[in-house]
Write a protein that holds these residues in place. Structure first.
Motif, PDB file in Angstrom:
ATOM      1  N   CYS A  90       0.806  -1.231   0.000  1.00 16.99           N
ATOM      2  CA  CYS A  90       0.000   0.000   0.000  1.00 16.99           C
ATOM      3  C   CYS A  90       0.836   1.276   0.000  1.00 16.99           C
ATOM      4  O   CYS A  90       0.540   2.198  -0.760  1.00 16.99           O
ATOM      5  N   LEU A  91       1.839   1.345   0.865  1.00 16.66           N
ATOM      6  CA  LEU A  91       2.615   2.580   0.940  1.00 16.66           C
ATOM      7  C   LEU A  91       3.290   2.912  -0.384  1.00 16.66           C
ATOM      8  O   LEU A  91       3.184   4.055  -0.841  1.00 16.66           O
ATOM      9  N   PRO A  92       3.959   1.960  -1.034  1.00 19.14           N
ATOM     10  CA  PRO A  92       4.525   2.287  -2.342  1.00 19.14           C
ATOM     11  C   PRO A  92       3.450   2.710  -3.357  1.00 19.14           C
ATOM     12  O   PRO A  92       3.673   3.611  -4.163  1.00 19.14           O
ATOM     13  N   LEU A  93       2.278   2.094  -3.285  1.00 21.12           N
ATOM     14  CA  LEU A  93       1.186   2.439  -4.194  1.00 21.12           C
ATOM     15  C   LEU A  93       0.669   3.851  -3.910  1.00 21.12           C
ATOM     16  O   LEU A  93       0.455   4.644  -4.839  1.00 21.12           O
ATOM     17  N   LEU A  94       0.481   4.180  -2.633  1.00 20.01           N
ATOM     18  CA  LEU A  94       0.061   5.530  -2.257  1.00 20.01           C
ATOM     19  C   LEU A  94       1.073   6.560  -2.749  1.00 20.01           C
ATOM     20  O   LEU A  94       0.714   7.576  -3.352  1.00 20.01           O
ATOM     21  N   GLU A  95       2.344   6.299  -2.499  1.00 26.96           N
ATOM     22  CA  GLU A  95       3.387   7.242  -2.876  1.00 26.96           C
ATOM     23  C   GLU A  95       3.518   7.376  -4.388  1.00 26.96           C
ATOM     24  O   GLU A  95       3.725   8.471  -4.903  1.00 26.96           O
ATOM     25  N   SER A  96       3.349   6.290  -5.116  1.00 23.99           N
ATOM     26  CA  SER A  96       3.427   6.374  -6.581  1.00 23.99           C
ATOM     27  C   SER A  96       2.246   7.162  -7.149  1.00 23.99           C
ATOM     28  O   SER A  96       2.349   7.713  -8.242  1.00 23.99           O
ATOM     29  N   ALA A  97       1.152   7.229  -6.393  1.00 28.52           N
ATOM     30  CA  ALA A  97      -0.010   8.025  -6.803  1.00 28.52           C
ATOM     31  C   ALA A  97       0.105   9.483  -6.343  1.00 28.52           C
ATOM     32  O   ALA A  97      -0.801  10.271  -6.543  1.00 28.52           O
ATOM     33  N   GLY A  98       1.238   9.824  -5.703  1.00 26.83           N
ATOM     34  CA  GLY A  98       1.468  11.207  -5.297  1.00 26.83           C
ATOM     35  C   GLY A  98       1.008  11.557  -3.899  1.00 26.83           C
ATOM     36  O   GLY A  98       1.056  12.728  -3.511  1.00 26.83           O
ATOM     37  N   LEU A  99       0.565  10.578  -3.117  1.00 29.17           N
ATOM     38  CA  LEU A  99       0.162  10.853  -1.740  1.00 29.17           C
ATOM     39  C   LEU A  99       1.390  10.797  -0.840  1.00 29.17           C
ATOM     40  O   LEU A  99       2.247   9.923  -1.003  1.00 29.17           O
ATOM     41  N   ARG A 100       1.469  11.722   0.073  1.00 30.83           N
ATOM     42  CA  ARG A 100       2.625  11.823   0.965  1.00 30.83           C
ATOM     43  C   ARG A 100       2.355  11.078   2.268  1.00 30.83           C
ATOM     44  O   ARG A 100       1.540  11.502   3.092  1.00 30.83           O
ATOM     45  N   VAL A 101       3.038   9.965   2.457  1.00 31.91           N
ATOM     46  CA  VAL A 101       2.889   9.171   3.674  1.00 31.91           C
ATOM     47  C   VAL A 101       3.941   9.642   4.676  1.00 31.91           C
ATOM     48  O   VAL A 101       5.128   9.673   4.381  1.00 31.91           O
TER      49      VAL A 101
ATOM     50  N   ARG B  69      -9.380  15.471  -3.258  1.00 29.08           N
ATOM     51  CA  ARG B  69      -9.142  15.034  -4.629  1.00 29.08           C
ATOM     52  C   ARG B  69      -8.236  13.810  -4.674  1.00 29.08           C
ATOM     53  O   ARG B  69      -8.543  12.815  -5.342  1.00 29.08           O
ATOM     54  N   GLN B  70      -7.121  13.835  -3.941  1.00 28.88           N
ATOM     55  CA  GLN B  70      -6.184  12.714  -3.975  1.00 28.88           C
ATOM     56  C   GLN B  70      -6.797  11.441  -3.401  1.00 28.88           C
ATOM     57  O   GLN B  70      -6.575  10.348  -3.931  1.00 28.88           O
ATOM     58  N   GLU B  71      -7.568  11.563  -2.332  1.00 30.53           N
ATOM     59  CA  GLU B  71      -8.240  10.374  -1.779  1.00 30.53           C
ATOM     60  C   GLU B  71      -9.252   9.811  -2.768  1.00 30.53           C
ATOM     61  O   GLU B  71      -9.297   8.607  -2.994  1.00 30.53           O
ATOM     62  N   ARG B  72     -10.061  10.681  -3.349  1.00 35.40           N
ATOM     63  CA  ARG B  72     -11.079  10.234  -4.310  1.00 35.40           C
ATOM     64  C   ARG B  72     -10.415   9.525  -5.491  1.00 35.40           C
ATOM     65  O   ARG B  72     -10.833   8.436  -5.893  1.00 35.40           O
ATOM     66  N   GLU B  73      -9.358  10.124  -6.021  1.00 34.10           N
ATOM     67  CA  GLU B  73      -8.670   9.529  -7.168  1.00 34.10           C
ATOM     68  C   GLU B  73      -7.997   8.206  -6.797  1.00 34.10           C
ATOM     69  O   GLU B  73      -8.088   7.228  -7.546  1.00 34.10           O
ATOM     70  N   PHE B  74      -7.321   8.170  -5.655  1.00 31.53           N
ATOM     71  CA  PHE B  74      -6.623   6.952  -5.272  1.00 31.53           C
ATOM     72  C   PHE B  74      -7.595   5.806  -5.004  1.00 31.53           C
ATOM     73  O   PHE B  74      -7.436   4.703  -5.554  1.00 31.53           O
TER      74      PHE B  74
ATOM     75  N   GLU C 167      -7.921   1.881 -10.429  1.00 29.37           N
ATOM     76  CA  GLU C 167      -7.784   0.452 -10.720  1.00 29.37           C
ATOM     77  C   GLU C 167      -6.662  -0.164  -9.890  1.00 29.37           C
ATOM     78  O   GLU C 167      -6.769  -1.304  -9.449  1.00 29.37           O
ATOM     79  N   ALA C 168      -5.583   0.608  -9.697  1.00 38.23           N
ATOM     80  CA  ALA C 168      -4.432   0.096  -8.936  1.00 38.23           C
ATOM     81  C   ALA C 168      -4.845  -0.294  -7.521  1.00 38.23           C
ATOM     82  O   ALA C 168      -4.378  -1.297  -6.984  1.00 38.23           O
ATOM     83  N   TRP C 169      -5.720   0.490  -6.884  1.00 35.86           N
ATOM     84  CA  TRP C 169      -6.207   0.178  -5.543  1.00 35.86           C
ATOM     85  C   TRP C 169      -7.277  -0.903  -5.587  1.00 35.86           C
ATOM     86  O   TRP C 169      -7.206  -1.901  -4.866  1.00 35.86           O
ATOM     87  N   LEU C 170      -8.281  -0.716  -6.437  1.00 39.30           N
ATOM     88  CA  LEU C 170      -9.419  -1.630  -6.476  1.00 39.30           C
ATOM     89  C   LEU C 170      -9.024  -3.041  -6.900  1.00 39.30           C
ATOM     90  O   LEU C 170      -9.559  -4.020  -6.386  1.00 39.30           O
ATOM     91  N   ASN C 171      -8.075  -3.154  -7.822  1.00 37.09           N
ATOM     92  CA  ASN C 171      -7.628  -4.469  -8.286  1.00 37.09           C
ATOM     93  C   ASN C 171      -6.318  -4.888  -7.639  1.00 37.09           C
ATOM     94  O   ASN C 171      -5.763  -5.922  -7.994  1.00 37.09           O
ATOM     95  N   GLY C 172      -5.843  -4.078  -6.700  1.00 39.37           N
ATOM     96  CA  GLY C 172      -4.588  -4.361  -6.017  1.00 39.37           C
ATOM     97  C   GLY C 172      -4.825  -4.825  -4.587  1.00 39.37           C
ATOM     98  O   GLY C 172      -5.569  -5.784  -4.350  1.00 39.37           O
ATOM     99  N   PRO C 173      -4.268  -4.090  -3.611  1.00 36.43           N
ATOM    100  CA  PRO C 173      -4.291  -4.548  -2.215  1.00 36.43           C
ATOM    101  C   PRO C 173      -5.582  -4.252  -1.451  1.00 36.43           C
ATOM    102  O   PRO C 173      -5.676  -4.570  -0.272  1.00 36.43           O
ATOM    103  N   ARG C 174      -6.582  -3.684  -2.097  1.00 37.18           N
ATOM    104  CA  ARG C 174      -7.796  -3.274  -1.389  1.00 37.18           C
ATOM    105  C   ARG C 174      -8.371  -4.387  -0.505  1.00 37.18           C
ATOM    106  O   ARG C 174      -8.593  -4.198   0.680  1.00 37.18           O
TER     107      ARG C 174
END
Length: 117
Positions: free
Chosen positions: A32-43, A73-78, A82-89
């Motif tokens: 999740c953390l790498p996915l969040l960060e690759s989507a531009g979210l700052r963890v 906006r970033q939460e809604r987009e993330f 597809e990366a979240w929904l078909n990934g670790p969700r």
């Protein structure tokens, strides 16, 4: 004197289903953390609570945003991606009993002080 720009800081706490904290944190850190960060979210940080309230396993995630609008906006987009929904969700959501978020305005210095990443 120049005033430092405000940062929006989100604290999210997770009450986890019994016996799931190890797997939850592994998936959170490794996937999740790498996915969040690759989507531009700052963890800022994530981990296990030092106190298990009512004996429940708990974890947290701290994220920083440039503004409330960016947060929304970033939460809604993330979370709609597809990366979240078909990934670790499912691996994450299936281990959560419930969660709660607190969002505050703070300084960059405060965010840096909390950062362990």
């Amino acid at each position: 004197m120049r005033r430092e720009a405000a940062v929006i800081l989100e604290f999210r706490t997770y009450r986890l289903k019994p016996g799931t904290s190890e797997d939850f944190l592994r998936v959170m850190r490794e996937v999740c953390l790498p996915l969040l960060e690759s989507a531009g979210l700052r963890v800022v940080d994530c981990g296990r609570s030092l106190v298990a309230e009512d004996g429940q396993e708990e974890a947290y995630l701290i994220r920083a945003f440039a503004s409330l609008e960016a947060h929304e906006r970033q939460e809604r987009e993330f979370y709609g991606s597809e990366a979240w929904l078909n990934g670790p969700r499912e691996e994450i959501v299936s281990r959560i009993e419930n969660y709660h978020s607190i969002v505050i305005e703070t300084s960059e210095a405060a965010v840096e002080a909390l950062s362990r990443r």
